[in-house]
Write an enzyme that holds these catalytic residues in place. Structure first.
Site, PDB file in Angstrom:
ATOM      1  N   CYS A 189     -25.368  74.148 114.399  1.00  0.00           N
ATOM      2  CA  CYS A 189     -26.826  74.040 114.417  1.00  0.00           C
ATOM      3  C   CYS A 189     -27.356  73.363 113.154  1.00  0.00           C
ATOM      4  CB  CYS A 189     -27.428  75.435 114.570  1.00  0.00           C
ATOM      5  SG  CYS A 189     -29.219  75.480 114.362  1.00  0.00           S
ATOM      6  N   TYR A 199     -34.868  65.826 119.323  1.00  0.00           N
ATOM      7  CA  TYR A 199     -34.933  66.780 120.434  1.00  0.00           C
ATOM      8  C   TYR A 199     -36.028  66.375 121.425  1.00  0.00           C
ATOM      9  CZ  TYR A 199     -31.798  70.007 118.025  1.00  0.00           C
ATOM     10  OH  TYR A 199     -30.699  70.583 117.424  1.00  0.00           O
TER      11      TYR A 199
END
Length: 351
Positions: free
Chosen positions: A61, A192
């Site tokens: 992440c 994203y």
């Protein structure tokens, strides 16, 4: 796991929901502070205390990767322990599947979700990393990732190593905050917004915003070694974790494919400069990064096949950024070797 359970907790439909992607930025906003207060009016908070808290931060992440880098640069390894979930998860949460018996060795839990539920039964939002967990109670304290690294720099100073760099110096905070805001909205989250767009129109708008900001960075970094000032700051940490994933994931998986990072001379040299700086590249696990994105995001990659590429050897080539001057750690020093047990697995870095 049974087929029924696998389908019940599938991530399918969790990321691409139609139209523009909007990130839920409502996090647990508790803070761990030097005086144990949380806000300007003295609201109860959590006191800085060595050994009390565990940082849960998956290598895959980018938001969690920031906290691992800052913890290492500041030398907080002995004050704040580190738990690292595996790279994949289902709709419930991250799991400690890489640890013996599938449990975090300190918290004794199989899923990060358990720490959230101990604090907030039936916690309704995403179970995200990074998260700081209170070891005595086993309950999550905060998952507010932008604040965690700032507090590491400003509230945990008693436990900084000798020679720790000033990542958030007072005289540069306004500029750091301004740069961070643009980098977050347009680049960290911008990739994203491209990848999770639910329509062609939303994707193309996100794509244009991303590359406008990437071109801004290319120009800025062609003239100076670091984002703000002449030393590494919080701003560099926040940008680096996105750049480290760009060619391996975002270029193809998220359709951010106008250019590869390797095709942008200033940005690519800047990224290599940081990667080769102790505390940055030695936290990057490309294998786990690719496994996370390509396996978890069933909406985008239903086959869950993980690409074999790209070639990573370029990360270790000379970058030439020294010609721009700058002092990576200012008046401080580089961190020492990676703490035993926290090394990136052999073959998972840039070879």
């Amino acid at each position: 796991m049974s087929e029924k359970t696998t389908q019940e907790y599938s991530t399918k439909g969790a990321y691409v929901t139609g139209g523009e992607f909007n990130r839920d930025t409502n996090y647990i906003e508790d803070r761990i502070t030097r005086d144990g207060t949380q806000g300007p009016n003295g609201e109860p908070g959590w006191p800085v205390e060595a050994g009390r808290y565990r940082l849960i931060a998956a290598r895959a992440c980018p938001w969690a990767n920031r906290t691992v880098i800052v913890r290492r640069l500041l030398g907080l390894e002995d004050a704040i322990s580190l738990g690292q979930p595996g790279p994949t998860h289902d709709a419930r949460s991250w799991t400690f599947d890489l640890d013996p018996d599938g449990k975090d060795p300190v918290l004794g839990i199989e899923r990060l979700q358990e720490a959230f539920f101990r604090r907030f039964p039936d916690y309704p939002r995403g179970i995200t990393v990074p998260a700081l967990v209170d070891i005595p109670s086993g309950a999550v304290v905060t998952n507010n990732f932008p604040q965690i690294t700032l507090d590491f720099s400003t509230e945990w100073t008693e436990f900084h190593r000798p020679g720790a760099p000033k990542l958030y110096p007072e005289h540069l905070r306004q500029e750091i905050d301004e740069v961070n805001k643009r980098v977050f909205t347009e680049i960290n989250n911008g990739v994203y917004r491209c990848g999770f767009a639910g329509s062609q129109e939303a994707y193309e708008a996100a794509y244009q915003r991303l590359w406008t900001a990437m071109d801004w960075l290319e120009q800025r970094l062609s003239q100076q070694r670091y984002l703000v000032g002449d030393t590494i700051t919080e701003a560099d940490v926040r940008l680096f974790t996105t750049l480290a994933r760009f060619d391996a994931v975002y270029h193809g998986h998220f359709k951010c494919n106008r250019n590869k990072l390797t095709e942008m001379p200033a940005l690519w040299a800047y990224a290599r400069d940081l990667f080769q700086t102790p505390g940055f590249g030695d936290t990057i696990d490309f294998v786990q990064i690719k496994q996370h994105y390509y396996i978890v995001h069933e909406d985008i990659n239903p086959t869950q096949i993980v690409p074999a590429g790209p070639d990573l050897s370029g990360w270790l080539t000379p970058h030439g950024r020294e010609s721009l001057g700058g002092r990576p750690f200012g008046d401080g020093t580089p961190p020492g070797p990676v703490k035993a047990g926290e090394e990136v697995a052999e073959g998972h870095g840039a070879v």
